[in-house]
Each structure stands twice: as structure tokens, then as C-alpha cells.
Design an enzyme around this catalytic site. Sequence first.
Site, PDB file in Angstrom:
ATOM      1  N   HIS A 350       3.396   2.043   2.952  1.00  0.00           N
ATOM      2  CA  HIS A 350       3.364   0.710   2.350  1.00  0.00           C
ATOM      3  C   HIS A 350       4.773   0.257   2.018  1.00  0.00           C
ATOM      4  O   HIS A 350       5.700   1.057   1.971  1.00  0.00           O
ATOM      5  CB  HIS A 350       2.405   0.640   1.172  1.00  0.00           C
ATOM      6  CG  HIS A 350       2.855   1.230  -0.133  1.00  0.00           C
ATOM      7  ND1 HIS A 350       3.487   0.484  -1.103  1.00  0.00           N
ATOM      8  CD2 HIS A 350       2.729   2.468  -0.653  1.00  0.00           C
ATOM      9  CE1 HIS A 350       3.718   1.251  -2.166  1.00  0.00           C
ATOM     10  NE2 HIS A 350       3.277   2.460  -1.915  1.00  0.00           N
ATOM     11  N   GLU A 397      -0.276  -2.211  -1.481  1.00  0.00           N
ATOM     12  CA  GLU A 397      -0.879  -0.903  -1.746  1.00  0.00           C
ATOM     13  C   GLU A 397      -1.004  -0.676  -3.234  1.00  0.00           C
ATOM     14  O   GLU A 397      -1.966  -0.091  -3.725  1.00  0.00           O
ATOM     15  CB  GLU A 397      -0.017   0.198  -1.107  1.00  0.00           C
ATOM     16  CG  GLU A 397      -0.604   1.597  -1.193  1.00  0.00           C
ATOM     17  CD  GLU A 397      -0.178   2.410  -2.410  1.00  0.00           C
ATOM     18  OE1 GLU A 397      -0.637   3.548  -2.556  1.00  0.00           O
ATOM     19  OE2 GLU A 397       0.616   1.904  -3.240  1.00  0.00           O
ATOM     20  N   ASP A 426       4.117   7.908   1.784  1.00  0.00           N
ATOM     21  CA  ASP A 426       4.271   6.895   0.735  1.00  0.00           C
ATOM     22  C   ASP A 426       5.619   7.118   0.063  1.00  0.00           C
ATOM     23  O   ASP A 426       6.647   6.656   0.548  1.00  0.00           O
ATOM     24  CB  ASP A 426       3.080   7.015  -0.221  1.00  0.00           C
ATOM     25  CG  ASP A 426       3.015   5.925  -1.269  1.00  0.00           C
ATOM     26  OD1 ASP A 426       4.068   5.354  -1.591  1.00  0.00           O
ATOM     27  OD2 ASP A 426       1.915   5.651  -1.795  1.00  0.00           O
ATOM     28  N   HIS A 510       7.192   4.022 -10.992  1.00  0.00           N
ATOM     29  CA  HIS A 510       6.703   2.682 -11.360  1.00  0.00           C
ATOM     30  C   HIS A 510       7.527   2.005 -12.461  1.00  0.00           C
ATOM     31  O   HIS A 510       7.014   1.153 -13.189  1.00  0.00           O
ATOM     32  CB  HIS A 510       5.226   2.721 -11.760  1.00  0.00           C
ATOM     33  CG  HIS A 510       4.302   2.942 -10.585  1.00  0.00           C
ATOM     34  ND1 HIS A 510       2.944   2.830 -10.679  1.00  0.00           N
ATOM     35  CD2 HIS A 510       4.549   3.265  -9.290  1.00  0.00           C
ATOM     36  CE1 HIS A 510       2.387   3.091  -9.492  1.00  0.00           C
ATOM     37  NE2 HIS A 510       3.358   3.362  -8.644  1.00  0.00           N
TER      38      HIS A 510
END
Length: 705
Positions: A350, A397, A426, A510
Site C-alpha cells: 500500500h 489500506e 507493507d 503511525h
Amino acid sequence: MAQSLPSSISKPTTTFTTTPSPTCTLLFVLLLCILGLYTLHQHPHSTTPSPNTQDALHFRDIFLSSASNYTISSYLRALTLHPHLAGTEPALQTAQYVQTHFKDLGLNTHMVHYKALLSYPVHASLYAHFSDGTVKDLPLTEPGQAGSDVVRPYHAYSPSGSAYAEAVFVNFGREEDYRALGALGVNVSGCVVVVRRCELSRGAVVEKAAEKGAAAVLMYTEGGKVKEEGVERGTVMGALGDPLSPGWAGSEGGERLGLENGDVLKRFPKIPSMPISIQNAYTLLGSLDGARMPYEWKDSLRSKVGRVGPCPTMVNFTYQGEKKIVTIHNVFAVIRGLEEPDRYVLLGNHRDAWTYGAVDPNSGTAALLDIARRYALLMRLGWNPRRTIILCSWDAEEFGMIGSTEWVEQNLLNLGSKAIAYLNVDCAVQGPGLFARTTPQLDDLLVEVTKKVGDPDSAGMTVYEKWTTTNGGINIQRLSGVDSDFAPFLQHAGVPSVDLYYGRDFPVYHTAFDSYSWMSSYGDPLFQRHVAVAGLWGLLALHLSDDPIVPFNYLSYAHQLQEYTKVLRNMLEGSVSLHPLTASILELASAAKEANEEAKKLREQETLGDLLVLKKRTLSDRLMLAERGFLDADGLQRRQWFKHLVYGPSSDYESKLVFFPGIADAISQSTGMSARERQAAIQHEVWRVARAIQTAASALKGELT
Ligand SMILES: *[C@@H]1O[C@H](CO)[C@@H](O)[C@H](O)[C@H]1NC(C)=O
Ligand SMILES: *[C@@H]1O[C@H](CO)[C@@H](O)[C@H](O)[C@H]1NC(C)=O
Ligand SMILES: *[C@@H]1O[C@H](CO)[C@@H](O)[C@H](O)[C@H]1NC(C)=O
């Protein structure tokens, strides 16, 4: 990477069967004709002279020797100049960057767009009202974020709402944590719960809190996973794909459910939630009174935190978000196979990121772009894959595998009849150490390619040598989680899959700190880990696309299923008959053995001929289709989108079974049933899995009863 595995509680390890991995030792007709025109210098390989084998080896060697940490690092830098959250303008620019790269290499490329419902924050605030009357504004942004275009920390698909209520600490927010609180006389109903992240998905934690009557959830991540100043964004939606087109592709002008539709609503959490920093969490937790924290909860908390609340601190939390239908973009490069253009080997990663995405996911994108560069080089030297190779760059994603899921739903029949394998990467590089997950028929091939790629952290060693000497040796994990884009391919379409990465649990996950500067300072200063991942990934695809017989070994699958049955037997303690399972596994093992022998014979035949080519293709098709046998048209009960009966998430996030999700569900949902009802429910699911294994065995045999 969307969320951590709910299934990481117990991890199956793999023992290897001794069947050698297929190596191609035979001529194949068409490629010979084409490449025969082509003069390549002889390559000094020890196997019997076989121009085509030598060509294949030669091209693999060129693939490996043309690696460049420099180009990979430059791709990563370009991809991570700006935050590129799905649905935003910079996200479209990264799509164009990837497509331009493919175009400039002379590859066939196209974009596929979908309309999907994404979710963004508008406003949020958090105040702590302490018992001494003071009020503290707890900042919900990350330091240094002011003025940047990084999206503020939030939980995608959280409903808007506010709560003015007592705070209470619920540890990881698992059932057993609430049970422990109950024993202390703590009822979280109406409270704002403070929870620390564990393997449970965010969505599961919020759902559980809502079930217990909580008004809102504040979630923090501690330990090595997130840097002290960082705050972990993420989705709290439970299902995969666009919520407005469940089960079909959300194409422009296509059917879309309304936001008020019951099926749509049930995908969203019921109460608002928000990720917070460790400091904010400790400020709140340190001010709580009430019951003493259970001893086992303390270990990773600071010593001053000793009570769970609720009271006396009141929390005033407000979140306002918006759900928006936006356009998302998948980018593809297609390298058409020469002999078998209608068989596909897919490499996917992604592209969308919560912030700059240097680890998650663009370390993978940079590797994909370098593979494209090297494949284009091979093509200039005369290589064409036998089967079609498709490089896939997915969007959205992070919102629940939306780009890949919509595409798989749109192409389900063609993928089902033509896809050989899906190779996912990923967060390619998080740190040192190879981590790999596969469906078991790919174990041998994975091991073979690790013998060909140099270890990035130990000069003179291969990845294989390093892998076998660290952490107790080779440990290949499986793909029951729904934490990246392999989920729709394997769990919905039954395509054999691989997921590869270096390192795990990186501290900028994140957060706004997932930047090129973190990668070049800590994650992979020399970009050699990127080179290793690209090497393994690209080499896997070269074998899967070029080996005349698809290099799958289903004995590994049978062996793995046997291990699972053992675990299940110990768990069920004789209450349910596992005979159907063991019988079907024997059938699969026997079909696998026959297929391996047939492959060996076909490889040894030196004669040329259409018939031999056809035989190899027929066997390859059986090897490809066997995985589809594990699919069941009805899918898992109450979660019918999940069709795979061996690999998929259990609906009980605390289930100890990380395979056979239907059986896992039957076990965890049987509490409260009579012993007979329980036995019948589990037995039925055992039968379903046994029939699926039988179907796989019969696809592998390729004969009607
Ligand atoms: C917690 O409190 C709520 C509301 O007062 C009540 O409905 C619920 O039954 C209580 N739960 C338990 C486990 O006592
Ligand atoms: C809670 O915060 C909001 C601002 O987000 C404010 O409007 C509201 O008055 C506050 N409520 C209390 C009880 O302080
Ligand atoms: C590439 O690797 C070499 C050798 O390890 C190293 O000297 C060089 O700095 C690396 N380049 C980049 C861009 O990381």
C-alpha cells in the site's frame, strides 16, 4: 500496517519437510524459441547444460546484482516528502509519482479508481478536571506538529461525540481486565475508560468498552512501540473494505449503501475514541483514586500509578469527525507473461500513510519501485516472464485494506481462476531481522530464496544463514490476521500469499515521527535492509512467474494442518471427534506426495514437446487451485465475507486458536450452551474444515470422484 494481529497470542512454528524445493532443470519450448534468438554469454552453472535453465539463472543473478541501496533511498525520500493520507491531494501526487516511475521504465501501467467512505478529524479537545479544582488542557497533537500538514492523531470512523465523566483505567481493555475490575467493585458504565494498546485491534477494544457501557475510550501506546511524544493513529472500523460497498467494488457510479443503512452502521463503533500520548495518559492515571490496581497490571506503568479510579478526576472529552466519500487510486504495472499471460503473480504494497510513511508503508513502496527498475532492466536484456507479473500499489489500506479489497472484489473470478500467488510487503523495514508469514505451500520456496540473498546486517552471510542462527531458527508465521493487504487475497479469494518484513514494533508506528529522517537514522541507515527485502520479494516473484511448474509444496500444508489438529485435540480434550480432520489431512498429504513426484518426473524429462508443456501447465493449475479448496462459499458464520476456513481472524479476539476461525468461533461462542449443543456446534465446524481440506486434496489430484 493497519493494526496489530489479534492472533499473535500463540504462534505456530513450522518444521520443514525434506522434499527439495523445485528448481527448474528443464527446457521449455516457447521461451527457448524466443530466447534462442538472443545471445547471452554462457554462465558457469554446475547443472546439466540447459540453455533455458541457464537463462533463468542468469536473469536471477542479474536481478540480484543490480540491487541499489542508493536508488531505493532516493525513492523513499521522494515518496515521504509530504504526509499523504488517503483521499488528500498529496496522496494523489504519490500515486502519480509511482505511475510516472513505471511509465518512465517503459512498463505498461494503469490506475484504477474507487469511491470510498473515509473518515477525518475536524475538532477534538480533552480537559482533566482535578479534585483540587484545577483544570488541565491535555494537548491532543504531537510536539512540533503545529503548522505542519500532518493529520492530528485520531481514530478513523470514530463517531463524533463528547463525554464529561469520571476516568477509569481498564488496562488492555480485555474481557479479563473488566472481570478483574468487577472483582474490585468497579463498574465502568458511564465512565471514560483509559486503555493501553495491546495485540487486540483498536476496534475490538472500543467495541468491548461500549459493551461495558463506557462513554468514550482514550487509548495510549507504551513500551518500545511508540516514542514518548508520539501518538498512534489508526482505524477503529472492524470490517475490511469500503463500508458503503460491502462485498462488491465501490466503483464510480456503482451501487452504494446509505450511511443510515443497518449493515453500514454496524461496522462503525458506537462510542467515540481517541489516541492520546503516554504523558497525557500518565497525567490522568496518576490522579486517580479508588481501588488499587491489580498487581499484574502494574509492571509497565510508572510506580506512582497505583489506583484504577473512577474518581475523583473528571474528564471532558469532545471529538468531532467527518466521514467523506473520496476517490482512491490503485496503481498497477503489468509485465505480460510470454507463454502463460493468463496466469498472474502479484506483488502488492500500500502507498497511503497516516503521516510521512517512511516505514509504514513506503519502505515497501521504495522496494517495489526498485523491483520495477530491475525487472525493466531484465526486459531490456531480453527477459520476459513466463507468467504475467503485476505490481500493485494500493490506496487507503490504513482505513481497512480498502484499495486492495475493492479490487479483489471487482476481480474475484479472474483472480480465482488465474492468480498463482500474492506477495505482500507493507512496512518493509522496521529494524533488523527477517519476519515472514506465508501460506504453507510457499515455505520451501521462501527458504530457497533466503539462500540467495545477502544478509543486510552480517557481511558474508546469507539471509538464510542469519535466520537459522538467530531466535531459535526459522520461524515462518501464518496469515490469519487482517493487518495488511494479503487479507482479501487469501481470506476472501483463496490466493496463496506471502508477507515479508524486516524488524518489528518500531517506535514511530503511525506517528508524525515515521519520516525519512527516522529511517535513515535508525530504521535502515545504509538501506541494505531495503535491498534485502526487495531481493527476497523480487526473487520469489521470478520463481513463481518463470518456473515451468509452479514451485508449491503441499506436504508443508498437510504437515501444518496436522500440527493444528494436535493443538485442537489438546484444547478440546476428546469432547469432539477430530477423525474427519485427520482423514482429510491424510488425503491431502497423499495428493501432495503424488503431485511432488509428478513434478519431479516432469522436470527430469529432457524431451521437448507441446505435450510436456501442457502437462506442466496442467499440474501447475492443480497446484494453484488447491488453495481455493479451503474456501467455503458460505464463509464464516455471521462474517460471510471471510471464505477461508483455515486462515482468517477469529471473531473472539481473545481466542487461543490462530487458525480454523470457524472452529475457534464455535468454541468461544459455546459458553452458555448445553454440553450437547456445544459439542454439535463445534463438530459441525470441524466437518466443514475437513470437507474444505478434502476439496483442496481433490483439486490437487485433479480427478473427479
Ligand atoms: C453497571 O452499572 C450500570 C448502570 O448503573 C448497570 O446497568 C449495570 O448492570 C452495572 N454492571 C454491573 C456488572 O454491575
Ligand atoms: C467541555 O469542553 C467543551 C469544549 O470542547 C466546552 O464547551 C464544555 O463547556 C466543557 N464542559 C465542561 C463541563 O466543562
Ligand atoms: C549503500 O551501501 C553502502 C555500503 O554499505 C554505503 O556505504 C552507502 O552509504 C549506502 N548508501 C545509502 C544511500 O545508504
